[in-house]
Design a protein around this motif. Sequence first.
Motif, PDB file in Angstrom:
ATOM      1  N   ASN A   1       0.714  -1.153  -0.189  1.00 23.01           N
ATOM      2  CA  ASN A   1      -0.047  -0.053   0.025  1.00 23.01           C
ATOM      3  C   ASN A   1       0.960   1.355   0.019  1.00 23.01           C
ATOM      4  N   ASP A   2       0.523   2.389  -0.806  1.00 24.03           N
ATOM      5  CA  ASP A   2       1.059   3.731  -1.016  1.00 24.03           C
ATOM      6  C   ASP A   2       0.407   4.428  -0.087  1.00 24.03           C
TER       7      ASP A   2
ATOM      8  N   SER B   1      -2.963   3.975  -3.075  1.00 24.33           N
ATOM      9  CA  SER B   1      -2.935   2.805  -4.111  1.00 24.33           C
ATOM     10  C   SER B   1      -2.686   1.687  -3.575  1.00 24.33           C
TER      11      SER B   1
ATOM     12  N   GLU C   1      -1.211  -2.481  -4.459  1.00 22.86           N
ATOM     13  CA  GLU C   1      -0.579  -3.319  -5.490  1.00 22.86           C
ATOM     14  C   GLU C   1      -0.566  -4.874  -4.923  1.00 22.86           C
TER      15      GLU C   1
ATOM     16  N   LYS D   1       1.410  -5.297  -9.067  1.00 22.92           N
ATOM     17  CA  LYS D   1       0.609  -4.738  -9.991  1.00 22.92           C
ATOM     18  C   LYS D   1      -0.610  -3.952  -9.385  1.00 22.92           C
ATOM     19  N   VAL D   2      -0.781  -2.572  -9.871  1.00 20.27           N
ATOM     20  CA  VAL D   2      -1.817  -1.985  -9.058  1.00 20.27           C
ATOM     21  C   VAL D   2      -3.227  -2.819  -9.209  1.00 20.27           C
TER      22      VAL D   2
END
Length: 216
Positions: free
Chosen positions: A196-197, A202, A204, A214-215
């Motif tokens: 997690n960003d 976002s 992934e 991948k997102v």
Amino acid sequence: MHNAKPLPSYLVQRYQGWKATTYAENKTWYRRLAEEGQRPRAMVISCCDSRVHVTSIFGADQGEFFIHRNIANLVPPYEPDGDHHGTSAAVEYAVTALKVAHIVVMGHSGCGGVEGCHDMCSGKAPELEEKSSFVGRWMDILRPGYEKVKDIADESERKRALEKQAVLTSLENLMSFPFVASAVETGDLSVHGVWNDIGDGSLEHYLPTEDGFKVV
């Protein structure tokens, strides 16, 4: 125990607010949870970082996730040596007693534990090499991951890659537990890795077929 103090007033106030609103509006649900016990569908292994809020990210209700948090969301390898293993005990209970269907290892951006591992392995944090450092000895779990990313030239990219290696290392170590491997083999359990960003929200997930994140 003479050193313990009463709860800080702000926590008391927040509790009283929760009891008067959220709890009061869902008394039946809470009593059902108490009487019937827990039946979580998934175990989530995440970082202790206060910015990582797993239930909010996945919109989960109480009773839905069996959550274990530790520094850098790491799972140690299977080592039944009789020592204290909080993470290993949590995994064992989730798989053998609760029969969860999924284990999700969740890493995140800006992880302080991962940064500590990076600095320790690159010689910038000798204090973490001391035997007396609990953090350092815990981050030894991630040393193999550092070896895989140490040649990345850009430091910020290297640290981000190491954050994802923390997830992959944990997934690999999970499979060293016989009861995890057996449940995966029979199809009763699946393991997943996500990152997690925190800043942009976002998420992934790791895709083995592409050997990368991948997102979602």
